[in-house]
Design an enzyme around this catalytic site. Structure first.
Site, PDB file in Angstrom:
ATOM      1  N   PHE A 260       0.828  -1.195   0.000  1.00 23.46           N
ATOM      2  CA  PHE A 260       0.000   0.000   0.000  1.00 23.46           C
ATOM      3  C   PHE A 260       0.868   1.252   0.000  1.00 23.46           C
ATOM      4  O   PHE A 260       1.790   1.380   0.819  1.00 23.46           O
ATOM      5  CB  PHE A 260      -0.896  -0.019   1.242  1.00 23.46           C
ATOM      6  CG  PHE A 260      -1.839   1.136   1.356  1.00 23.46           C
ATOM      7  CD1 PHE A 260      -2.897   1.278   0.480  1.00 23.46           C
ATOM      8  CD2 PHE A 260      -1.674   2.080   2.353  1.00 23.46           C
ATOM      9  CE1 PHE A 260      -3.778   2.346   0.591  1.00 23.46           C
ATOM     10  CE2 PHE A 260      -2.549   3.139   2.482  1.00 23.46           C
ATOM     11  CZ  PHE A 260      -3.606   3.278   1.588  1.00 23.46           C
TER      12      PHE A 260
ATOM     13  N   SER B 267       3.665  -6.699   2.719  1.00 22.22           N
ATOM     14  CA  SER B 267       2.710  -5.856   3.433  1.00 22.22           C
ATOM     15  C   SER B 267       1.279  -6.088   2.924  1.00 22.22           C
ATOM     16  O   SER B 267       0.785  -7.220   2.977  1.00 22.22           O
ATOM     17  CB  SER B 267       3.135  -4.393   3.309  1.00 22.22           C
ATOM     18  OG  SER B 267       2.472  -3.590   4.245  1.00 22.22           O
ATOM     19  N   MET B 268       0.611  -5.053   2.393  1.00 27.88           N
ATOM     20  CA  MET B 268      -0.722  -5.270   1.830  1.00 27.88           C
ATOM     21  C   MET B 268      -0.672  -6.249   0.675  1.00 27.88           C
ATOM     22  O   MET B 268      -1.647  -6.962   0.403  1.00 27.88           O
ATOM     23  CB  MET B 268      -1.344  -3.961   1.364  1.00 27.88           C
ATOM     24  CG  MET B 268      -2.771  -4.131   0.840  1.00 27.88           C
ATOM     25  SD  MET B 268      -3.429  -2.661   0.033  1.00 27.88           S
ATOM     26  CE  MET B 268      -2.496  -2.658  -1.515  1.00 27.88           C
TER      27      MET B 268
ATOM     28  N   ASP C  56       9.673  -3.754  12.897  1.00 24.18           N
ATOM     29  CA  ASP C  56       8.834  -3.245  11.810  1.00 24.18           C
ATOM     30  C   ASP C  56       8.060  -2.052  12.347  1.00 24.18           C
ATOM     31  O   ASP C  56       7.292  -2.185  13.294  1.00 24.18           O
ATOM     32  CB  ASP C  56       7.881  -4.347  11.340  1.00 24.18           C
ATOM     33  CG  ASP C  56       7.086  -3.982  10.098  1.00 24.18           C
ATOM     34  OD1 ASP C  56       6.812  -2.779   9.894  1.00 24.18           O
ATOM     35  OD2 ASP C  56       6.729  -4.900   9.332  1.00 24.18           O
TER      36      ASP C  56
ATOM     37  N   HIS D 141      10.496  -2.665   7.813  1.00 22.21           N
ATOM     38  CA  HIS D 141       9.302  -3.143   7.110  1.00 22.21           C
ATOM     39  C   HIS D 141       9.573  -3.569   5.670  1.00 22.21           C
ATOM     40  O   HIS D 141       9.158  -4.653   5.239  1.00 22.21           O
ATOM     41  CB  HIS D 141       8.215  -2.056   7.127  1.00 22.21           C
ATOM     42  CG  HIS D 141       6.952  -2.481   6.452  1.00 22.21           C
ATOM     43  ND1 HIS D 141       6.184  -3.529   6.912  1.00 22.21           N
ATOM     44  CD2 HIS D 141       6.336  -2.023   5.327  1.00 22.21           C
ATOM     45  CE1 HIS D 141       5.132  -3.681   6.122  1.00 22.21           C
ATOM     46  NE2 HIS D 141       5.215  -2.786   5.147  1.00 22.21           N
TER      47      HIS D 141
END
Length: 259
Positions: A29, A97-98, A198, A228
């Site tokens: 994202f 992530s997303m 993260d 992250h």
């Protein structure tokens, strides 16, 4: 400010026609394919067929992203999955992530087409109490401070937005709900990489995923030196080499079982 339709430098999608095992990579994202480009190139060099699409609303402006939602992002990776599946008898789906959340949704809805999942700091929930105000806050202001650049290694750039579009973020939380609801549908082998430090995705998502899936072949790898965006960080070699070995193992296990 970018003009309409202009994209941020070095954020092009990536495609490689290689061998019979395909890998779909999904970026995160507000991010871009730049965060996963070294990963894509590594797999291509090993003769995997690779798809790394750019999600709608990304790599232009955060205002553009606010005009999109999770169904738009999902449809884009779904098209890439279906395209890979036409060319490759076996497909691994991976995401950051997303992008990890999107990968899980693809496995839930297209189970037979997805032979394995590689998730890097995936997000399906958050303990951040500020998100409780998001349904109202998104109506009052268009964006908040950005989440980009969480990389320990100096000199790395994921080519992400410096603002977080709140309408789009709200849409992402709706995707989280769907994926959490259907986690038990996941039966594919799962390789999950999690950064110990993260600053974007908190520690709540990984346990939810690992305890919720029905997979019997599940591995969690802790990344001690990366933040992250671990795909551009100190532990990137671990991810690149480990995911390739995972894809090879899963492909060998399934060889002869798929038409």
């Amino acid at each position: 400010m970018l003009s309409e339709g202009e994209t941020i430098r070095s954020t092009e999608p990536f495609r490689h026609d290689g061998g019979p095992v395909g890998v779909l990579l999904c970026h995160g994202f507000t991010g871009s394919p730049a965060a996963l480009r070294p990963w894509a190139e590594h797999l291509a060099a090993l003769d995997y067929s690779v798809e790394l699409p750019r999600l709608p609303g990304h790599a232009t402006s955060w205002q553009d992203l606010n005009l999109t939602g999770w169904p738009d992002w999902y449809r884009r990776v779904e098209r890439s999955l279906l395209d890979l599946a036409e060319r490759c008898p076996q497909v691994i789906v991976a995401g950051l992530s997303m992008g990890g959340c999107l990968a899980l949704r693809l496995a839930q809805e297209h189970g037979p087409l997805v032979q394995g999942l590689v998730l890097v700091n995936p997000v399906v929930t958050s303990a951040d109490r500020r998100l409780k105000a998001l349904p109202l806050l998104r109506l009052l202001r268009p964006s908040a401070a950005g989440l980009s650049g969480d990389i320990a290694m100096p000199g790395q750039d994921e080519r992400a937005y410096d603002r977080t579009p709140l309408q789009a973020l709200y849409s992402q939380t709706k995707l989280w709900e769907l994926v959490r609801r259907d986690l038990a549908m996941i039966t594919q082998p799962v390789l999950l990489y999690r950064s110990v430090n993260d600053h974007v995705v908190d520690a709540t998502s990984a346990p939810v995923i690992l305890s919720g899936v029905s997979s019997t072949d599940v591995t969690e790898v802790l990344l001690q030196r990366s933040y992250h965006v671990a795909t551009l960080d100190y532990d990137a070699p671990t991810i690149l080499e480990g995911s390739a070995a995972f894809a090879e193992r899963v492909a060998k296990k399934n060889r002869g079982l798929t038409p």
